[in-house]
Design a protein around this motif. Sequence first.
Motif, PDB file in Angstrom:
ATOM      1  N   VAL A 131      22.150  19.426   5.761  1.00 15.17           N
ATOM      2  CA  VAL A 131      22.463  20.281   4.615  1.00 15.17           C
ATOM      3  C   VAL A 131      23.275  21.459   5.129  1.00 15.17           C
ATOM      4  O   VAL A 131      22.895  22.099   6.118  1.00 15.17           O
ATOM      5  N   VAL A 132      24.390  21.765   4.465  1.00 16.38           N
ATOM      6  CA  VAL A 132      25.239  22.884   4.875  1.00 16.38           C
ATOM      7  C   VAL A 132      25.118  23.995   3.839  1.00 16.38           C
ATOM      8  O   VAL A 132      25.334  23.781   2.638  1.00 16.38           O
ATOM      9  N   ILE A 133      24.764  25.176   4.310  1.00 12.17           N
ATOM     10  CA  ILE A 133      24.548  26.326   3.430  1.00 12.17           C
ATOM     11  C   ILE A 133      25.890  26.870   2.933  1.00 12.17           C
ATOM     12  O   ILE A 133      26.867  26.931   3.682  1.00 12.17           O
ATOM     13  N   GLY A 134      25.919  27.267   1.656  1.00 10.44           N
ATOM     14  CA  GLY A 134      27.157  27.729   1.054  1.00 10.44           C
ATOM     15  C   GLY A 134      27.248  29.229   0.851  1.00 10.44           C
ATOM     16  O   GLY A 134      28.346  29.779   0.746  1.00 10.44           O
ATOM     17  N   LYS A 135      26.093  29.905   0.768  1.00  6.42           N
ATOM     18  CA  LYS A 135      26.120  31.364   0.638  1.00  6.42           C
ATOM     19  C   LYS A 135      24.867  31.942   1.278  1.00  6.42           C
ATOM     20  O   LYS A 135      23.858  31.252   1.441  1.00  6.42           O
ATOM     21  N   LYS A 136      24.950  33.208   1.617  1.00  5.94           N
ATOM     22  CA  LYS A 136      23.871  33.877   2.338  1.00  5.94           C
ATOM     23  C   LYS A 136      22.560  33.736   1.591  1.00  5.94           C
ATOM     24  O   LYS A 136      22.476  34.003   0.386  1.00  5.94           O
ATOM     25  N   ALA A 137      21.522  33.291   2.314  1.00  2.04           N
ATOM     26  CA  ALA A 137      20.253  32.972   1.673  1.00  2.04           C
ATOM     27  C   ALA A 137      19.110  33.669   2.391  1.00  2.04           C
ATOM     28  O   ALA A 137      18.924  33.507   3.595  1.00  2.04           O
ATOM     29  N   SER A 138      18.334  34.434   1.641  1.00  4.28           N
ATOM     30  CA  SER A 138      17.150  35.087   2.177  1.00  4.28           C
ATOM     31  C   SER A 138      16.112  35.163   1.063  1.00  4.28           C
ATOM     32  O   SER A 138      16.421  35.588  -0.056  1.00  4.28           O
ATOM     33  N   TYR A 139      14.885  34.713   1.346  1.00  4.73           N
ATOM     34  CA  TYR A 139      13.801  34.700   0.355  1.00  4.73           C
ATOM     35  C   TYR A 139      14.233  34.010  -0.943  1.00  4.73           C
ATOM     36  O   TYR A 139      14.159  34.582  -2.026  1.00  4.73           O
ATOM     37  N   VAL A 140      14.683  32.783  -0.791  1.00  2.90           N
ATOM     38  CA  VAL A 140      15.174  31.994  -1.919  1.00  2.90           C
ATOM     39  C   VAL A 140      14.011  31.239  -2.564  1.00  2.90           C
ATOM     40  O   VAL A 140      13.189  30.636  -1.870  1.00  2.90           O
ATOM     41  N   GLU A 141      13.944  31.250  -3.876  1.00  3.76           N
ATOM     42  CA  GLU A 141      12.948  30.467  -4.604  1.00  3.76           C
ATOM     43  C   GLU A 141      13.329  28.990  -4.562  1.00  3.76           C
ATOM     44  O   GLU A 141      14.515  28.639  -4.598  1.00  3.76           O
ATOM     45  N   GLU A 142      12.315  28.127  -4.502  1.00  3.95           N
ATOM     46  CA  GLU A 142      12.576  26.695  -4.432  1.00  3.95           C
ATOM     47  C   GLU A 142      13.431  26.211  -5.601  1.00  3.95           C
ATOM     48  O   GLU A 142      14.342  25.389  -5.431  1.00  3.95           O
ATOM     49  N   LYS A 143      13.187  26.726  -6.795  1.00  3.59           N
ATOM     50  CA  LYS A 143      13.930  26.293  -7.982  1.00  3.59           C
ATOM     51  C   LYS A 143      15.406  26.667  -7.916  1.00  3.59           C
ATOM     52  O   LYS A 143      16.240  26.053  -8.597  1.00  3.59           O
ATOM     53  N   ASP A 144      15.746  27.639  -7.083  1.00  3.74           N
ATOM     54  CA  ASP A 144      17.132  28.105  -6.958  1.00  3.74           C
ATOM     55  C   ASP A 144      17.809  27.596  -5.685  1.00  3.74           C
ATOM     56  O   ASP A 144      18.979  27.901  -5.448  1.00  3.74           O
ATOM     57  N   ALA A 145      17.092  26.842  -4.881  1.00  6.42           N
ATOM     58  CA  ALA A 145      17.551  26.554  -3.513  1.00  6.42           C
ATOM     59  C   ALA A 145      18.905  25.858  -3.466  1.00  6.42           C
ATOM     60  O   ALA A 145      19.763  26.183  -2.629  1.00  6.42           O
ATOM     61  N   LEU A 146      19.136  24.908  -4.362  1.00  6.43           N
ATOM     62  CA  LEU A 146      20.396  24.156  -4.294  1.00  6.43           C
ATOM     63  C   LEU A 146      21.607  25.022  -4.653  1.00  6.43           C
ATOM     64  O   LEU A 146      22.746  24.664  -4.322  1.00  6.43           O
ATOM     65  N   ASP A 147      21.368  26.162  -5.302  1.00  5.16           N
ATOM     66  CA  ASP A 147      22.472  27.091  -5.577  1.00  5.16           C
ATOM     67  C   ASP A 147      23.060  27.653  -4.288  1.00  5.16           C
ATOM     68  O   ASP A 147      24.187  28.179  -4.296  1.00  5.16           O
ATOM     69  N   TYR A 148      22.309  27.567  -3.201  1.00  6.16           N
ATOM     70  CA  TYR A 148      22.747  28.117  -1.920  1.00  6.16           C
ATOM     71  C   TYR A 148      23.323  27.052  -0.991  1.00  6.16           C
ATOM     72  O   TYR A 148      23.654  27.341   0.151  1.00  6.16           O
ATOM     73  N   VAL A 149      23.438  25.832  -1.480  1.00  3.41           N
ATOM     74  CA  VAL A 149      23.922  24.710  -0.671  1.00  3.41           C
ATOM     75  C   VAL A 149      25.387  24.431  -0.991  1.00  3.41           C
ATOM     76  O   VAL A 149      25.768  24.347  -2.159  1.00  3.41           O
TER      77      VAL A 149
END
Length: 283
Positions: A131-149
Motif C-alpha cells: 500500500v502506498v500512502i498518498g498524504k500525510k497520515a497521523s491518528y487516522v480513523e479506520e473509516k477514513d483510512a483509504l482517503d490517505y492511500v
Amino acid sequence: MKLIRFGLPGQEKPGIVTAAGMFDVSAFGEDFGEQFLATNGLERLSQWWEQNGASCPQVPAGTRLGAPFLRPSKIVCIGLNYADHARETNAPIPTEPIVFFKSTTALVGPNDDLVIPRNSQKTDWEVELAVVIGKKASYVEEKDALDYVAGYCLHNDYSERAFQLERNGQWVKGKSCDTFAPMGPWLATKDEIADVNNLRLWLTVNGRKMQDGNTSNFIFNVQKVVSYLSEFMTLLPGDVISTGTPAGVGLGMNPQVYIKPGDVVELGIDGLGTSKQTAVAYK
C-alpha cells in the motif's frame, strides 16, 4: 492510472501504462515521489495526460522497469497477517498487527535480479500487497483510512530466515538486504482496484506454485493497518506498507526449501501485474 518508472538503475524516468502500452511522461516535469503525491500529483498528472498524452512517446517493449516510485521515507511491514501463514510458521495468531521495518535500500525494480546475500543459507520468498500512502497520515480513523492511500503495488518481501530468526534482535536484519524489495511493475491508483481486501495473490518458484492466497484472508485489513500504524508514526506521502504474505513460504515447508542461484521466482496480484526475479549469488 498505472504509474511506472523505466530506464537504467538510478536513471529512471516516469511513465504511464495504458491498454495501448507504456508511455514516457517525462514532459510532465516531475518524478513520482513524496513531493509529487503531497501536491495532488495524481490529479495533476491525470489532467496533464488528458491534454498531452497523444504526444507522449511510447516506451519500447522490454525496457527495464524500476520501482514505480522514488525511494520512500520508510517501508513498514506487517508480519503474520494471514492466519494460514502464522500456522505454517508455528506462530500464534496476532492480536494486534506485528510491525517491522525493511530498509529502503532494499528497493529495486520488479524484474531485477535477486542477489542472495553473502553467507545466506535461507533466502525465502513472500508475495505481498504493498500500500502506498498518498498524504500525510497521523491518528487516522479506520473509516477514513483509504482517503490517505494513493494506490497499490506488487511486492516480494524477500527474507533471509537465519538473519531474521536466528541472529537475535529484530526481524529487520533478515528483511533488508540489497534487492530484497522488488516492487511493481506499476503503482495502480485506488480507482483501479475495486476491493483491495479481495485480491488473489500467487507466487511460483521455477514454475512450481508455492503461494496462492487472497487478501480476503487478512487478519487485519488495509484500513485497519493504515489506521493502526498512524497511531505510532506519521506516514508520509510515498511511504510503503507491505501487508503480509499468505501460506506457502519456504520456511513453512517440511523439509524447508530456500532459494538458490539460478532459481526463478514469479509472482502476481490481480490488477497489479506480475514480476519475475532470477536469483544470483553475491559477488
